[in-house]
Each structure stands twice: as structure tokens, then as C-alpha cells.
Motif scaffolding. Structure first.
Motif, short mmCIF file in Angstrom:
data_model
loop_
_atom_site.label_atom_id
_atom_site.label_comp_id
_atom_site.label_asym_id
_atom_site.label_seq_id
_atom_site.Cartn_x
_atom_site.Cartn_y
_atom_site.Cartn_z
N LYS A 228 40.13 36.18 43.48
CA LYS A 228 39.34 35.20 42.72
C LYS A 228 39.60 35.41 41.23
N HIS A 229 39.32 34.37 40.45
CA HIS A 229 39.37 34.50 38.99
C HIS A 229 38.51 35.69 38.56
N ASP A 230 38.90 36.34 37.48
CA ASP A 230 38.09 37.46 36.98
C ASP A 230 36.66 37.01 36.70
N ASP A 231 36.50 35.80 36.19
CA ASP A 231 35.14 35.27 35.91
C ASP A 231 34.31 35.19 37.19
N THR A 232 34.96 34.74 38.26
CA THR A 232 34.24 34.63 39.54
C THR A 232 33.78 36.03 39.99
N LEU A 233 34.67 37.02 39.82
CA LEU A 233 34.32 38.39 40.23
C LEU A 233 33.18 38.93 39.36
N GLN A 234 33.22 38.60 38.06
CA GLN A 234 32.15 39.04 37.14
C GLN A 234 30.81 38.48 37.60
N GLU A 235 30.80 37.19 37.89
CA GLU A 235 29.55 36.53 38.26
C GLU A 235 29.04 37.04 39.62
N ALA A 236 29.97 37.17 40.57
CA ALA A 236 29.56 37.62 41.91
C ALA A 236 28.99 39.03 41.86
N THR A 237 29.66 39.92 41.12
CA THR A 237 29.19 41.31 41.08
C THR A 237 27.87 41.43 40.31
N ALA A 238 27.68 40.57 39.31
CA ALA A 238 26.38 40.58 38.60
C ALA A 238 25.26 40.30 39.60
N ARG A 239 25.52 39.40 40.54
CA ARG A 239 24.50 39.08 41.56
C ARG A 239 24.37 40.23 42.56
N GLU B 135 55.78 41.54 41.87
CA GLU B 135 54.65 41.84 40.97
C GLU B 135 53.29 41.55 41.61
N LEU B 136 53.30 41.08 42.84
CA LEU B 136 52.04 40.65 43.46
C LEU B 136 51.06 41.82 43.66
N GLY B 137 51.60 42.99 43.99
CA GLY B 137 50.74 44.17 44.18
C GLY B 137 49.98 44.49 42.90
N ASP B 138 50.69 44.50 41.76
CA ASP B 138 50.04 44.81 40.47
C ASP B 138 49.00 43.74 40.12
N PHE B 139 49.36 42.50 40.40
CA PHE B 139 48.45 41.38 40.11
C PHE B 139 47.11 41.59 40.83
N TYR B 140 47.20 41.92 42.14
CA TYR B 140 45.95 42.08 42.90
C TYR B 140 45.30 43.44 42.67
N GLN B 141 46.10 44.44 42.27
CA GLN B 141 45.49 45.74 41.99
C GLN B 141 44.53 45.63 40.81
N HIS B 142 44.91 44.82 39.83
CA HIS B 142 44.01 44.59 38.69
C HIS B 142 42.68 44.03 39.20
N LYS B 143 42.74 43.09 40.14
CA LYS B 143 41.51 42.46 40.64
C LYS B 143 40.69 43.44 41.49
N ARG B 144 41.41 44.24 42.30
CA ARG B 144 40.68 45.25 43.09
C ARG B 144 39.96 46.22 42.15
N ASP B 145 40.70 46.70 41.12
CA ASP B 145 40.10 47.68 40.20
C ASP B 145 38.89 47.07 39.48
N LEU B 146 39.06 45.82 39.06
CA LEU B 146 37.95 45.15 38.35
C LEU B 146 36.73 45.04 39.27
N PHE B 147 36.97 44.59 40.50
CA PHE B 147 35.87 44.40 41.44
C PHE B 147 35.17 45.74 41.70
N CYS B 148 35.95 46.78 41.97
CA CYS B 148 35.35 48.09 42.29
C CYS B 148 34.58 48.64 41.08
N GLU B 149 35.14 48.47 39.89
CA GLU B 149 34.48 48.95 38.67
C GLU B 149 33.15 48.23 38.47
N LEU B 150 33.19 46.90 38.62
CA LEU B 150 31.97 46.11 38.40
C LEU B 150 30.91 46.41 39.46
N MET B 151 31.35 46.87 40.63
CA MET B 151 30.40 47.16 41.71
C MET B 151 29.78 48.55 41.59
N LYS B 152 30.32 49.37 40.68
CA LYS B 152 29.83 50.77 40.58
C LYS B 152 28.33 50.87 40.39
#
Ligand SMILES: Cc1ncc(COP(=O)(O)O)c(C=O)c1O
Length: 391
Positions: A376-387, A295-312
Motif C-alpha cells: 500500500k502507499h506509505d500514507d495508507t500504511l500511516q493511516e492504518a497503523t494509527a488506527r 529491485e522489487l525486494g528492496d521496494f517492498y522491504q521499505h514498506k515492510r520496515d515502515l509497517f513494522c516500525e509504525l506498529m511498534k
């Protein structure tokens, strides 16, 4: 008071790795700390491994598994590795003769290179490449030949590989899934590798530490799937990447008996053996919870998708990574600074640390790309991408 020093100590001590300073991961992590920045630079999660796994470590420490482990690793863990590679890659290995557990993939890489490279021998690597390969070749008196893969597709120029091979070429080091690009080797790459090494006295190190972190329809082509190539290859992986436990320093190497014999001859004088309680705990967890690596691929795919979406909304340009927990970002719309300067400024001013990709190259290709780690935690990705959106 400091330790006494004899005169001319510097001249007595001849540097074996000239030009190699502190590695970039340490430099950027320190800079992140100094500037209070979010560290998306060094490749480690900001969350812990599974609770059940950590509980098993505590249990084994409390129950007498605290002395030297056998040279090649505890039998239970070697057995679980054999079960896994049969399941995933259809490769049947002898867990008594073809597996060694090591203190991280890093030690395995060093021992495999040391097993193969004699003074004057040549090793081929593909840039951008992981930073331990060349120093290990150099320490063994070898010469590293770099072949550059370039943004955006990072394809391997196989004609250049053929042109680079000489009578002294003893080793090709590959890394798939690939850090930092997230690229995967294709069937065509495997076929080209096969043609290049056939009838030659060349060994292969296949660094597969991100073997379980593959997204969508991507497929990890472990060299263990190809018996003719596996016969000359050291396949190396890392429990740190798979179980979110990079600090435990546990990895492994799989190789045919003759190669493994030489590998262990060296490993016994480098580290002798690896953490005992961690090995028992990992063996228990692999037996009881194989779904973790499935399940590790799916776990990290969620994070990749979140990061890419937030970076749009940002001015960075991203092509979603196919594998690993790294995402490259092109900043050419923001600045024409060299990537080392851009990454340093990002850390100082935006308080987000990244790795400049040029450091993975022998010759700086002049690309405007940095690498972010999204483990990283989703919160960390949210904060980093906001910056990062403010850049
Ligand atoms: C491509 C690659 N190989 C090897 C390693 C080292 O793995 P370990 O932490 O198990 O020594 C890393 C770690 O970042 C890596 O990215």
C-alpha cells in the motif's frame, strides 16, 4: 422480472464443492467497503504498475495486437521468461516447449492440478495454504491431505509428510515465498522434499508467485535451481504480483515438455489463451526494464520496515516477514476472540480490514493471528497503523 426456474433445480444441481462458500478475500474486501475500512486484507497494491508498462499496453492495443494469442502465449513473452529464469536461477528452458502464459497463476494452478490428479489420487498441501489448491483437487475427484505448519516458525514436519504419503499420493503442492507467513523454503526443506519424492511417482507444483519479493539475506530457492526436482515440477508465477497489476490476470507455468504437453491440453479447453496486448507489453517491459524485478525486494522491504516500525507502539506482536507483501500480527495481548471474529471487529470498529489466518487451515489451530497486506502507499500504511495503535 427474473429468469424462469424449473422445479427441483437445486436437487438437480449437485454442489461439487460442498462447504466452500465465497472466499475470505472477497468477504473481507466487501466488509471493508461496507464499513469504509482501509483494506489491508486482500493481497493487492493500492498503487498502479509502472507507467512505461501501462503505456506499452495502450500502444499494443492501438497497434493491432488484439486477437487471440497463441495457446502457450506470445513468443516474445515466453522468450523473456526464459531469459529471466536463466539469469536468476541458472535454469535453461526451451521457451517453445516448456513455458505457458496463463490468465493469472490461478488458472495455471488449476491446469497443473488437473493434469496430474485423477479420481482417488491424493495431493499433499501445507497449511496455512492458498485457497485455490484444495478446490482444484476436489473438482478432479482427488483427495487433499493437509499438513499443518504452526506459529511462530511454521516449520514443516517432514516425518509427518513421510507418514502421509500413500500409494495414491500423486502431488505435493508447495508455496515459497509463502503466503500468508512470509516464510521461505530452506536448503534442508529442499533436501527433505528430494528424499520424499525420489523413486516415487509424485509430481510437484511449486507456487512461486512472490519469487521477487524477498528481504535482507533471504534467498528464494526456486525449484528451477534443482534439475532433479524441476524434472517433475510445474513452477508457477504471476505477473500480477511482480508488476503491481493483479487485475490484468497474467501468470505463467514452466514445466518439462511431457508435463507441459498435458498442461496445454487442459489449458486449451479452460481459457485457450491469455490477453494479447498485456503479453506484448510485459515482454517489452521485461526486455527494457529488468531492474524492476531485481529491485522489487528492496521496494517492498521499505514498506515492510515502515509497517513494522509504525506498529511498534501497538499491542500487536510482529516478527518481520522474510518475504511476500504480507505481515502476520499476533493479537493475543489484545483479545482471546477467534481470529475470524477479531478480524471482523477490527474492520467494523477500527476500520482496518485484515485476513484471519485460520481460514488458510483445514483444522483451525486456534492461533491468534491476522494477516495484513503492506502493498500500500506509505500514507495508507500511516493511516492504518494509527488506527491499529488504538486497539
Ligand atoms: C500463494 C498464491 N498463489 C497464487 C495466487 C494467484 O495469483 P494470480 O493473481 O496471478 O492468479 C496468489 C494470489 O494472491 C497467491 O497468494
Amino acid at each position: 422480472m427474473s429468469i424462469g426456474s424449473i422445479q427441483n433445480v437445486q436437487e438437480m444441481l449437485k454442489n461439487k464443492l460442498p462447504g466452500k462458500g465465497t472466499n475470505i478475500f472477497t468477504v473481507m474486501s466487501k466488509m471493508a467497503q461496507d464499513h469504509g475500512a482501509i483494506n489491508l486484507a486482500q493481497g493487492f497494491p493500492d498503487f498502479d504498475g509502472p507507467q512505461a508498462l501501462r503505456n506499452r499496453v495502450a500502444w499494443h492495443i492501438a497497434n493491432g495486437h488484439n486477437q487471440y494469442a497463441p495457446l502457450a502465449g506470445v513468443a516474445e513473452l515466453r522468450n523473456q521468461i526464459a531469459i529471466k529464469v536463466l539469469d536468476l536461477y541458472g535454469c535453461r528452458i526451451d521457451s517453445d516447449r516448456e513455458v505457458a502464459v496463463t490468465p493469472g497463476a490461478t488458472e495455471a494452478i488449476f491446469c497443473a492440478i488437473t493434469a496430474v490428479i485423477h479420481p482417488g489420487d491424493e495431493a499433499i498441501v501445507f497449511d496455512p495454504c492458498y485457497d485455490t489448491y484444495e478446490p482444484s483437487v476436489t473438482l478432479n475427484g482427488g483427495v487433499t491431505k493437509h499438513i499443518a505448519m504452526r506459529y511462530p516458525d511454521f516449520a514443516i514436519d517432514w516425518q509427518q509428510v513421510r507418514d502421509t504419503i500413500t500409494d495414491r499420493t500423486r502431488l505435493i503442492i508447495l508455496n515459497t515465498p509463502h503466503n500468508p507467513t512470509g516464510c521461505l523454503w530452506s536448503e534442508e526443506d529442499i533436501q527433505a522434499l528430494r528424499e520424499v519424492v525420489s523413486d516415487r511417482d509424485i509430481h510437484i507444483i511449486s507456487d512461486e508467485v512472490y519469487e521477487h519479493i524477498v528481504f535482507g539475506h533471504g534467498r528464494h530457492l526456486s525449484l528451477l535451481r534443482f534439475p532433479d526436482l524441476a524434472a517433475r515440477t510445474f513452477v508457477i508465477s504471476s505477473f500480477g504480483k511482480t508488476y503491481h497489476t493483479t487485475g490484468w490476470r497474467v501468470g505463467y507455468c514452466i514445466a518439462p515438455p511431457a508435463l507441459m504437453e498435458e498442461f496445454l491440453r487442459i489449458h486449451q479447453f479452460v481459457n485457450f489463451s491469455t490477453h494479447t496486448p498485456m503479453q506484448y507489453a510485459l515482454a517489452d517491459f521485461m526486455r527494457d526494464c529488468p531492474q524492476h524485478h531485481h529491485e522489487l525486494g528492496d521496494f517492498y522491504q521499505h514498506k515492510r520496515d515502515l509497517f513494522c516500525e509504525l506498529m511498534k507502539p501497538s499491542r500487536f506482536s510482529l516478527a518481520p516477514s522474510d518475504s511476500t507483501y504480507f505481515q502476520l500480527a499476533d493479537y493475543s495481548a489484545i483479545s482471546n476472540e477467534p481470529d475470524t471474529e477479531f478480524a471482523a471487529r477490527l474492520t467494523r470498529e477500527q476500520k482496518v480490514a485484515a485476513i484471519p489466518v485460520s481460514v488458510f487451515y483445514d483444522q483451525d489451530p486456534g492461533q491468534s493471528i491476522v494477516r495484513f497486506c503492506f502493498a500500500k502507499h506509505d500514507d495508507t500504511l500511516q493511516e492504518a497503523t494509527a488506527r491499529l495503535k488504538m486497539v
